[in-house]
Each structure stands twice: as C-alpha cells, then as structure tokens.
Design a protein around this motif. Sequence first.
Motif, PDB file in Angstrom:
ATOM      1  N   ASN A 371     -18.430 -15.666 -27.995  1.00 50.09           N
ATOM      2  CA  ASN A 371     -17.062 -15.147 -28.075  1.00 50.09           C
ATOM      3  C   ASN A 371     -16.714 -14.703 -29.495  1.00 50.09           C
ATOM      4  O   ASN A 371     -16.048 -13.680 -29.696  1.00 50.09           O
ATOM      5  N   VAL A 372     -17.190 -15.475 -30.468  1.00 54.84           N
ATOM      6  CA  VAL A 372     -16.950 -15.124 -31.870  1.00 54.84           C
ATOM      7  C   VAL A 372     -17.652 -13.805 -32.206  1.00 54.84           C
ATOM      8  O   VAL A 372     -17.093 -12.945 -32.891  1.00 54.84           O
ATOM      9  N   ALA A 373     -18.885 -13.644 -31.721  1.00 52.90           N
ATOM     10  CA  ALA A 373     -19.634 -12.413 -31.977  1.00 52.90           C
ATOM     11  C   ALA A 373     -18.900 -11.201 -31.401  1.00 52.90           C
ATOM     12  O   ALA A 373     -18.830 -10.140 -32.038  1.00 52.90           O
ATOM     13  N   LYS A 374     -18.327 -11.358 -30.210  1.00 55.69           N
ATOM     14  CA  LYS A 374     -17.555 -10.266 -29.607  1.00 55.69           C
ATOM     15  C   LYS A 374     -16.334  -9.928 -30.455  1.00 55.69           C
ATOM     16  O   LYS A 374     -16.001  -8.759 -30.650  1.00 55.69           O
ATOM     17  N   TRP A 375     -15.697 -10.957 -30.965  1.00 58.43           N
ATOM     18  CA  TRP A 375     -14.523 -10.739 -31.790  1.00 58.43           C
ATOM     19  C   TRP A 375     -14.892 -10.034 -33.095  1.00 58.43           C
ATOM     20  O   TRP A 375     -14.175  -9.143 -33.546  1.00 58.43           O
ATOM     21  N   ARG A 376     -16.024 -10.402 -33.671  1.00 59.62           N
ATOM     22  CA  ARG A 376     -16.475  -9.738 -34.905  1.00 59.62           C
ATOM     23  C   ARG A 376     -16.750  -8.248 -34.653  1.00 59.62           C
ATOM     24  O   ARG A 376     -16.461  -7.407 -35.500  1.00 59.62           O
ATOM     25  N   GLU A 377     -17.310  -7.941 -33.494  1.00 55.93           N
ATOM     26  CA  GLU A 377     -17.550  -6.534 -33.142  1.00 55.93           C
ATOM     27  C   GLU A 377     -16.229  -5.767 -33.037  1.00 55.93           C
ATOM     28  O   GLU A 377     -16.118  -4.629 -33.509  1.00 55.93           O
ATOM     29  N   ILE A 378     -15.232  -6.397 -32.429  1.00 54.79           N
ATOM     30  CA  ILE A 378     -13.925  -5.764 -32.293  1.00 54.79           C
ATOM     31  C   ILE A 378     -13.305  -5.526 -33.668  1.00 54.79           C
ATOM     32  O   ILE A 378     -12.757  -4.461 -33.952  1.00 54.79           O
ATOM     33  N   GLU A 379     -13.431  -6.527 -34.563  1.00 56.29           N
ATOM     34  CA  GLU A 379     -12.911  -6.387 -35.913  1.00 56.29           C
ATOM     35  C   GLU A 379     -13.596  -5.249 -36.649  1.00 56.29           C
ATOM     36  O   GLU A 379     -12.940  -4.463 -37.357  1.00 56.29           O
ATOM     37  N   ALA A 380     -14.916  -5.147 -36.480  1.00 65.77           N
ATOM     38  CA  ALA A 380     -15.663  -4.095 -37.160  1.00 65.77           C
ATOM     39  C   ALA A 380     -15.260  -2.711 -36.652  1.00 65.77           C
ATOM     40  O   ALA A 380     -15.100  -1.766 -37.430  1.00 65.77           O
TER      41      ALA A 380
END
Length: 385
Positions: A371-380
């Motif tokens: 879930n954190v990895a998905k959020w980092r992608e969204i932030e990027a």
Amino acid sequence: MWRHIASNFLTLLVVIIFLLGGMILWGQKQYSTSGPLSEAMCLRVEPGSTMRRISRRLEDEGAIASGTIFRIGAEYGDKVDDLKAGSWLIPERASMSQITDIITRGGASSCGTEVVYRIGIASAEVLVRELNTGTGRYEERIAFDPAIDEARPDLFTRVRGQADTRYRIALAEGVTSWQVVEELKSVDVLEGAVAELPAEGSLAPDSYEVRQGDTRESVIARMRAAQDFILAEAWQNRAEDVPLASAYEALILASIIEKETGVAEERRQVASVFTNRLKRGMRLQTDPTVIYGVTKGQGILGRGLRQSELRAATPWNTYVIDALPPTPIANPGRASIEAAVNPDSTDYIFFVADGTGGHAFAQTLEEHNRNVAKWREIEAERAAN
C-alpha cells in the motif's frame, strides 16, 4: 305608545348585540385562522416600530387579510406594546395570532442576516449569510479572510451596523486551543481577554451563537462545558474492551483520530488500528503527534516532517514513546470521540493514504508495504504533473 317604542328599542338592542357578537366571533376566527401568505417571509422590525406600522406592512405584503383585525387582536391580547425589534421568520399560512406571537416573543432573530466567524485549521474566515425563506437555508453572500483583507467589504460593514444581525462562531474539528484563542481576538463583537490558554482538547468544535458584548471567556466556557458533556456521555457508553484507562485517554486518542482522517466513514476504522496497537503494546507511530511536538499546536507546520523530527524524543512523538502522548494534540469533535471509545472490530494495524483522500488499511506489514508503494507512485505522478 311608549310601550311600543320600548319594545322596538329592545328588539333593536337585541339585534345590535347579536350582530356585534357575530362580528366579534367572525373577527376572532379571522385572527386565528390560517393566513394568506403563500411563501414564508422575513419580517424586519426596526427599533421604534409600532404595531400599526407593522400591520400595514404585513397587509401590503399579503401576509394578513386585515391590518385592522390584526391590531384589534393584538390589543385584545395586550401585546401592542410588546413588539420586539429584530428579523422574524413568518411561516407560510401563518395566522394573525401566530404572527403576533412571533413578533412579540423576543429572543434572537429567526431570519435575516448573520455573520459567521469560522475558525479553521489552516485559516480563519468571516462569512455574511442570509436566510433564504424559500429553502430555510442560510446562503453565503460574501466571505473574506480577516488576516489578509484589511479593508472590510461594504456589505459586512453595513450588516454589522444593523441591530438585528446575528453572530456565530464556527469551530472546525481538529483546531488547537491556541488557534481558537488567537482567532477569538479578532472577533470584534466579543469583549475582554482570555486569561489562560484552555487545555488542549477541552473545547468542543461546533457552532456557537454569540451576542455583541459577550466576553471571550464566556464563549470559551461554553465550549468547555459542551466538550465535557460530549466526553462524559461517550465514556459512559464506551465498549467494554477499549484499552483506555480514563475519559481523558479517550480524548487524547480522539484527537489523534481527528488529525489522521477527514473522512467521516473512516474514523472508526482508524480508531480500530490504534486500539489494536495499544492492545498489542505497539507504538502508535502517527505523524500528527510528531507535528504537535514540533509546533505545540501554535499554527500549522507547513512542510513535511524531517527525519530528525521523526527521531526526536518529545513527549508527543509516538515513534519514540510507548502508548499515548500525555495530552491531546487538538480539539476533537463528537464523532472522533465516539469512534475512540467504540472503534470498529478489525485486525488492522497499519494504514496509509490511498490517493483519494482516504486510507488503505492492512493487517500485515507485507500488505502495508504494498500500500505504501502504491502511495509513493501516486505521489511521484502528482509531483511530475
């Protein structure tokens, strides 16, 4: 002859009395029956107005059928001298009797214009609103930030000079006590200073009607009393297995829940995460507590947390301390307090933003990392755009 005249006179007298009685009964019926007003209206009664002047206006605007009957009814009820200045909501089909009661009862104006001093987390705002009698809702006319807009709008200045304008202070969920006190200083209808900063979490976010000349201390006292009541009621109705030792601990947890989510449907889920962590002896590891350790509730941080701040040993840093911080970190609303003492039953121990304004919850570290990895992608992606 005299007997005949006397008999005719008595007959005439009986007829007159009968007709007079009929007129009185008819007038009483007209006074108490539903009126002709097809839509609700806002009647403004200026200071110094008379019942005669108001009755004429009501008749001209189609609210009553007869100004004369209206005045006679008010006189019969001994209410002619009880007329109250203000703005009064006259409902559809209101009878003359009901209208008389409305405009002589007194109290706060029930329609017209109100000024709302809104105290938010990031800023404060002043709104001028007016009641739409058709919908029964207040509609915004103007809004401005008193800290930025030094020149006050003409409409604001005008309504501030009207005796029947209502005033309200609206406190957002999640504001700190320091923010409340600072913003109350700029509410120009209030008087006096706040002698002592209220304890964090002790003020209930809500909308409070105030009158010109009220003291700031009296408003703070009302906010405290409201929060005391909400907290006591919630604590009395708490779930049996909540890992909280006191109502004050519930207030602390509620303040964290308040700062972690703005999505109403998530509050009890977020509460379940923290409850599960407390039960397992895990640290809460929540950023808002770290931020409070940096700001002490005096304004917003306005930037991301630094690694040094995440490691700093403050009493509120839940990445460092065990269990709950020593005090609340904001003033939570009723919903967050109720969530703290009655969380959802879940196995969640992690959550992270999901990009929609809500959060993705997880039971395991592996699931949480995804879930954190998905959020980092969204932030990027957002940063690239």
